[in-house]
Design a protein around this motif. Structure first.
Motif, PDB file in Angstrom:
ATOM      1  N   PHE A 253       0.821  -1.209   0.000  1.00 48.14           N
ATOM      2  CA  PHE A 253       0.000   0.000   0.000  1.00 48.14           C
ATOM      3  C   PHE A 253       0.865   1.273   0.000  1.00 48.14           C
ATOM      4  O   PHE A 253       0.380   2.354  -0.320  1.00 48.14           O
ATOM      5  N   GLY A 254       2.147   1.114   0.342  1.00 47.87           N
ATOM      6  CA  GLY A 254       3.062   2.262   0.360  1.00 47.87           C
ATOM      7  C   GLY A 254       3.853   2.411  -0.921  1.00 47.87           C
ATOM      8  O   GLY A 254       4.668   3.334  -1.046  1.00 47.87           O
ATOM      9  N   ALA A 255       3.642   1.498  -1.894  1.00 45.51           N
ATOM     10  CA  ALA A 255       4.348   1.613  -3.176  1.00 45.51           C
ATOM     11  C   ALA A 255       3.838   2.849  -3.912  1.00 45.51           C
ATOM     12  O   ALA A 255       2.632   3.014  -4.099  1.00 45.51           O
ATOM     13  N   SER A 256       4.752   3.747  -4.320  1.00 44.56           N
ATOM     14  CA  SER A 256       4.329   4.989  -4.977  1.00 44.56           C
ATOM     15  C   SER A 256       4.903   5.148  -6.377  1.00 44.56           C
ATOM     16  O   SER A 256       4.553   6.081  -7.088  1.00 44.56           O
ATOM     17  N   PHE A 257       5.808   4.243  -6.788  1.00 40.90           N
ATOM     18  CA  PHE A 257       6.296   4.230  -8.170  1.00 40.90           C
ATOM     19  C   PHE A 257       6.945   2.881  -8.429  1.00 40.90           C
ATOM     20  O   PHE A 257       7.225   2.109  -7.503  1.00 40.90           O
ATOM     21  N   ILE A 258       7.145   2.589  -9.699  1.00 42.50           N
ATOM     22  CA  ILE A 258       7.794   1.353 -10.136  1.00 42.50           C
ATOM     23  C   ILE A 258       9.137   1.730 -10.753  1.00 42.50           C
ATOM     24  O   ILE A 258       9.254   2.750 -11.432  1.00 42.50           O
ATOM     25  N   VAL A 259      10.168   0.887 -10.518  1.00 40.10           N
ATOM     26  CA  VAL A 259      11.468   1.115 -11.150  1.00 40.10           C
ATOM     27  C   VAL A 259      11.866  -0.142 -11.925  1.00 40.10           C
ATOM     28  O   VAL A 259      11.886  -1.247 -11.358  1.00 40.10           O
ATOM     29  N   LEU A 260      12.149   0.028 -13.209  1.00 46.40           N
ATOM     30  CA  LEU A 260      12.592  -1.069 -14.063  1.00 46.40           C
ATOM     31  C   LEU A 260      14.107  -1.024 -14.233  1.00 46.40           C
ATOM     32  O   LEU A 260      14.710   0.060 -14.251  1.00 46.40           O
ATOM     33  N   ALA A 261      14.719  -2.186 -14.382  1.00 46.46           N
ATOM     34  CA  ALA A 261      16.123  -2.240 -14.772  1.00 46.46           C
ATOM     35  C   ALA A 261      16.255  -1.699 -16.195  1.00 46.46           C
ATOM     36  O   ALA A 261      15.348  -1.863 -17.009  1.00 46.46           O
ATOM     37  N   PRO A 262      17.359  -1.049 -16.532  1.00 45.04           N
ATOM     38  CA  PRO A 262      17.517  -0.502 -17.889  1.00 45.04           C
ATOM     39  C   PRO A 262      17.426  -1.566 -18.985  1.00 45.04           C
ATOM     40  O   PRO A 262      17.067  -1.253 -20.121  1.00 45.04           O
TER      41      PRO A 262
ATOM     42  N   ALA B 270      -3.218  -2.863  -4.992  1.00 49.08           N
ATOM     43  CA  ALA B 270      -3.756  -2.826  -3.625  1.00 49.08           C
ATOM     44  C   ALA B 270      -4.544  -1.547  -3.385  1.00 49.08           C
ATOM     45  O   ALA B 270      -5.660  -1.579  -2.855  1.00 49.08           O
ATOM     46  N   SER B 271      -3.977  -0.408  -3.782  1.00 49.53           N
ATOM     47  CA  SER B 271      -4.611   0.880  -3.490  1.00 49.53           C
ATOM     48  C   SER B 271      -5.422   1.440  -4.646  1.00 49.53           C
ATOM     49  O   SER B 271      -6.250   2.331  -4.455  1.00 49.53           O
ATOM     50  N   GLY B 272      -5.160   0.923  -5.864  1.00 52.50           N
ATOM     51  CA  GLY B 272      -5.836   1.454  -7.044  1.00 52.50           C
ATOM     52  C   GLY B 272      -5.245   2.760  -7.542  1.00 52.50           C
ATOM     53  O   GLY B 272      -5.734   3.334  -8.526  1.00 52.50           O
ATOM     54  N   GLU B 273      -4.162   3.231  -6.897  1.00 47.71           N
ATOM     55  CA  GLU B 273      -3.544   4.495  -7.291  1.00 47.71           C
ATOM     56  C   GLU B 273      -2.681   4.312  -8.548  1.00 47.71           C
ATOM     57  O   GLU B 273      -2.072   3.267  -8.759  1.00 47.71           O
ATOM     58  N   LYS B 274      -2.644   5.373  -9.369  1.00 47.14           N
ATOM     59  CA  LYS B 274      -1.774   5.374 -10.546  1.00 47.14           C
ATOM     60  C   LYS B 274      -0.351   5.719 -10.100  1.00 47.14           C
ATOM     61  O   LYS B 274      -0.140   6.651  -9.327  1.00 47.14           O
ATOM     62  N   MET B 275       0.658   4.944 -10.588  1.00 49.84           N
ATOM     63  CA  MET B 275       2.046   5.133 -10.166  1.00 49.84           C
ATOM     64  C   MET B 275       2.943   5.280 -11.392  1.00 49.84           C
ATOM     65  O   MET B 275       2.801   4.523 -12.356  1.00 49.84           O
ATOM     66  N   PRO B 276       3.895   6.232 -11.388  1.00 49.27           N
ATOM     67  CA  PRO B 276       4.803   6.404 -12.529  1.00 49.27           C
ATOM     68  C   PRO B 276       5.794   5.252 -12.633  1.00 49.27           C
ATOM     69  O   PRO B 276       6.190   4.656 -11.626  1.00 49.27           O
ATOM     70  N   ILE B 277       6.191   4.961 -13.864  1.00 46.46           N
ATOM     71  CA  ILE B 277       7.201   3.914 -14.115  1.00 46.46           C
ATOM     72  C   ILE B 277       8.507   4.601 -14.479  1.00 46.46           C
ATOM     73  O   ILE B 277       8.584   5.360 -15.449  1.00 46.46           O
ATOM     74  N   TRP B 278       9.535   4.328 -13.687  1.00 43.64           N
ATOM     75  CA  TRP B 278      10.863   4.884 -13.908  1.00 43.64           C
ATOM     76  C   TRP B 278      11.835   3.755 -14.285  1.00 43.64           C
ATOM     77  O   TRP B 278      11.517   2.579 -14.127  1.00 43.64           O
ATOM     78  N   THR B 279      12.996   4.141 -14.746  1.00 43.65           N
ATOM     79  CA  THR B 279      14.091   3.179 -14.889  1.00 43.65           C
ATOM     80  C   THR B 279      15.299   3.717 -14.152  1.00 43.65           C
ATOM     81  O   THR B 279      15.524   4.942 -14.128  1.00 43.65           O
ATOM     82  N   SER B 280      16.055   2.825 -13.516  1.00 43.04           N
ATOM     83  CA  SER B 280      17.279   3.220 -12.809  1.00 43.04           C
ATOM     84  C   SER B 280      18.244   2.046 -12.790  1.00 43.04           C
ATOM     85  O   SER B 280      17.823   0.885 -12.697  1.00 43.04           O
ATOM     86  N   ASP B 281      19.535   2.353 -12.856  1.00 42.80           N
ATOM     87  CA  ASP B 281      20.524   1.271 -12.928  1.00 42.80           C
ATOM     88  C   ASP B 281      20.777   0.596 -11.584  1.00 42.80           C
ATOM     89  O   ASP B 281      21.516  -0.379 -11.510  1.00 42.80           O
TER      90      ASP B 281
END
Length: 808
Positions: free
Chosen positions: A253-262, A313-324
């Motif tokens: 419920f505390g997830a506020s963004f997603i981070v993908l591997a490059p 879980a929360s139904g909130e929209k979260m930005p998708i980022w990438t980081s190494d």
């Protein structure tokens, strides 16, 4: 009296040992075996240096000790000859790796023999010998049949100029170590061994291993088992989902963004017109960094993809980022970021001004001043789970995710499957061929080994395939009447070294990799000695042994009972010895300076506890040489003496038996430096006691001294053994035993204190009264002056240990 001359003695005994083959061994069910091996060497052109000599002297000293104790000792040697150095040398000079390797082996053998290493040379093996690598290929076929050898695409370092794949350690600052050209990551189809299939077994058995704690910890960390949940995040506006592995599903419920591997396969699909170019550039930059660099980099970098997911879980929209800092090979190559409860996520969110949502309230009893909290606590901002303890609710949340069809419990491992493909000529050919449709086929066992052809050009071809691709004779093969094309990749050298310990047990078998009865007699290895390969090699031999056990080829799963992991011998200034620095010390140079192999061997074992690093010190070896000369002189003086009766032999015996006990116990705990110190002390004591003359009973005392010295200085011990009139090898003379009755002291030493401070000590007969002890203590010269400073108001007496006078 003859002078101690190592240059005369050592060749004599090396020749005798070879002629008599006294270190050859066969399986004998009536004798207890002892299998001792060093990690077998790569025979480079530089030869052995004194650091290597330390490793193999440690092996040999232990082997000689157990041989003298009546064990059936297997102490073999082999050569790890495939690999990059020989191929690079061939490319540079045009000298075939086969030719260079044989020349290097000849030099290594010369060094081993001159060091007096007690090897069973009948068992010598060489990984680039077809009679050896035939069975490496056979093992590959068994792994393949069980689904444990497979192909898949993966990212690898690639140099366009040299047209070759590079290992991580060959990339320096994003550039090829050989030509300096910038490298890149390239997706290629590669062969893997599925070591992850044995991850749980390999992890569970670490506790039972008699290995150094630090090595066991490294093995655990390398396997890196994590229990948690796999959760699916739907991509907003697309019919795709991103899978995320998390060890803390309670924080979803505390997830506020997603981070993908490059290197995540979805990355560029998620790009928008305004982010595509930046994402592509970031991806290429990230792929030039090693995983270690990416993990250790404190400065967080990243790019917003322009796309979003929905938090299930929360139904909130979260930005998708990438980081190494997210790695493509761990979990699903994507994380749900919970910055309120994870340090790296917190740093990332702070830098890019992303939301931080607290979902776990720490207890008032917890002192934690950090801006994020990663511990357990009471759930908040978590819908129906509020008010519950996070550790209690974790499984409940996973069940809830499973019920909604968006998650499931999962175990992941940091360890990846073992990449074995090498685009190299000088390696074990992979026994696979491809039909006209590109389908893979095992080379039939009756067509093994797949032989390496003799080539004149060792460079990879223009497409980056190994030089094998240039040989039409090699490429073409017929299987079941169908013409096919051979695989041109060769195997990682670790494949050849993952089973050599078993081939030693049956090295000349041309019908099977080994006879199981022989392996089950000699193996597992009782002592395995090395100072490198703390993780990969040790993990691989464990993996293969578990597999061999499952095939019924062995009756044990763990290949090594006890691991001795030794420190390095550094240069005089404390820096690491290396050929490039020009600070290595050739053991043959030390031997030929007149010190001999025995002085070098004894010094290498005496310099420090085996597990610690030590710096080379020429003065130290000179001191050991003087010690050996004292032993030489002592024995020769005895043989030349009249051997009259003396009245101090009881004292001689006490020194003898005290040393036998000490040295024996030191060997059993691998404390060889203190064993040598005990032999030095015994020699000093005998020098004092011989002043009244030698009796014939000294013969047994000096013979015991030589027996204990033989594991360290076998040439001199053998020569003196012969001088003392023995016509058998000292190796077969047994190990001395001590008599506890002779260790009982007739006197005791009592410490004397005045007002609690040590002021002196006295010796007196073991049978004494309190009054006798107090009288003698008061008469001790160093104590008298302190007693004269006041009046004794109390006398404290601890029998056989202590007297304390309280003075006021």
């Amino acid at each position: 009296m003859r002078r101690y001359n190592p240059s005369e003695i050592e060749p004599k005994w090396q020749k005798k040992w070879d002629e008599e083959a006294i270190y050859s061994v066969s399986a004998d069910p009536n004798k207890q075996k002892m299998y001792i091996s060093g990690m077998f060497p790569y025979p480079s052109g530089a030869g052995l240096h004194t650091g290597h000599a330390r490793s193999y002297t440690l092996v040999d000293s232990i082997a000689r000790f157990y041989r003298q104790n009546g064990k059936n000792v297997l102490n073999p040697i082999g050569w790890d000859t495939f690999g990059l150095p020989a191929e690079n040398y061939a490319i540079k000079t045009g000298v075939s790796p086969k030719v260079a390797t044989h020349e290097n082996i000849a030099n290594f053998k010369k060094q081993f023999k001159r060091l007096g290493i007690s090897i069973d040379w009948d068992r010598e093996i060489n990984t680039s010998d077809p009679e050896y690598y035939k069975w490496t290929q056979w093992i590959f076929t068994q792994l393949y049949k069980k689904g444990l050898a497979y192909r898949k695409e993966s990212y690898q370092w690639w140099c366009d100029k040299d047209k070759t794949v590079l290992a991580n350690e060959q990339v320096e600052g994003g550039k090829c170590w050989r030509c300096g050209e910038e490298v890149k990551k390239k997706q290629m189809t590669q062969w893997f061994f599925k070591i992850t299939a044995y991850a749980d077994e390999l992890l569970e058995e670490i506790d039972s291993l008699d290995w150094p704690k630090k090595i066991k910890t490294m093995q655990r960390n390398w396997i890196g088992k994590s229990e948690g949940a796999e959760v699916e995040f739907a991509i907003d506006g697309k019919d795709k989902k991103i899978k995320v592995f998390t060890t803390r599903p309670d924080t979803i419920f505390g997830a506020s963004f997603i981070v993908l591997a490059p290197e995540h396969p979805y990355l560029l699909d998620l790009a928008t017109n305004s982010t595509r170019e930046a994402l592509e550039e970031y991806k290429q930059t990230s792929l030039k960094k090693s995983e270690i660099e990416r993990q250790e980099n404190k400065e967080k970098t990243g790019i917003f993809t322009g796309s979003y997911v929905i938090n299930p879980a929360s139904g909130e929209k979260m930005p998708i980022w990438t980081s190494d800092y997210v790695l493509g090979g761990y979990g699903e190559g994507a994380i749900m970021a919970v910055p309120a409860h994870d340090e790296r996520d917190f740093e990332f969110a702070n830098k890019f001004n992303l939301p931080i949502i607290k979902v776990i309230e720490k207890s008032d009893t917890i002192v934690d001043d950090s801006q994020y909290y990663s511990g357990e606590g009471i759930m908040v901002n978590s819908a129906n789970f509020n008010g519950q303890d996070s550790s209690d609710v974790r499984e409940e949340i996973v069940a809830w995710l499973e019920e909604k069809g968006i998650g499931k419990a999962k175990v992941t491992y940091k360890m990846r499957d073992w990449l074995i493909s090498r685009q190299r000529y000088w390696g074990c050919p992979i026994p696979i061929a491809y039909d006209k449709d590109g389908n893979e086929h095992l080379i039939p066992e009756d067509q093994l080994p797949v032989l390496l052809p003799d080539l004149a050009d060792f460079k990879p071809d223009d497409s980056g395939r190994s030089a094998l691709a240039k040989s039409e004779e090699f490429l073409q093969v017929e299987i079941n009447g169908e013409k096919m094309t051979r695989e041109t990749d060769t195997m990682d050298g670790y494949a050849c070294s993952s089973w050599y310990l078993f081939r030693y047990c049956d090295p000349k078998n041309n019908k099977e990799a080994w006879n199981s009865d022989l392996v089950n007699y000699f193996a597992p290895v009782d002592y395995y000695v090395g100072g490198d390969h703390a993780v990969a090699h040790l993990l691989y031999i464990r993996f293969w042994t578990h597999f061999f056990r499952d095939l019924g080829l062995t009756n044990f799963a763990e290949p090594v009972k006890k691991l001795l992991y030794h420190g390095y011998i550094n240069a005089e200034d404390g820096t690491k010895m290396s050929k490039s620095k020009g600070n290595t010390v050739d053991p043959l140079e030390v031997i030929d300076q007149g010190y001999g192999a025995d002085s070098l061997r004894t010094y290498e074992m005496f310099i420090a506890p085996y597990e610690l690093d030590a710096s080379w010190d020429p003065r130290g070896i000179a001191g050991v040489y003087r010690f050996l000369n004292r032993v030489w002189t002592l024995v020769n003086e005895f043989t030349d003496s009249d051997k009259k009766e003396v009245n101090n032999f009881g004292e001689v015996q006490k020194v003898q038996h005290k040393t036998i006990k000490k040295v024996t116990e030191d060997f059993h705990r691998e404390s060889l430096n203190t064993a040598i110190a005990a032999l030095m002390e015994m020699t000093n004591e005998l020098y004092k006691l011989k002043l009244v003359g030698f009796s014939k009973e000294w013969q047994g005392v000096l013979e015991d001294l030589l027996k204990m010295l033989a594991p360290f200085a076998p040439h001199m011990a053998s020569e003196l053994w012969e001088i003392m009139g023995n016509n058998t090898f000292i190796d077969h003379a047994g190990w001395p035993k001590w008599d506890d009755k002779l260790l009982v002291e007739d006197t005791v030493q009592i410490m004397i204190q005045v007002n609690g401070k040590l002021r002196g000590k006295i010796s007196l007969p073991k049978e004494h009264t309190k009054e006798e002890a107090l009288l003698l203590a008061k008469d001790e010269e160093k104590v008298k002056k302190y007693l004269a400073e006041g009046e004794i108001i109390k006398e404290i007496f601890v029998p056989n240990k202590l007297i304390n006078f309280v003075v006021k």
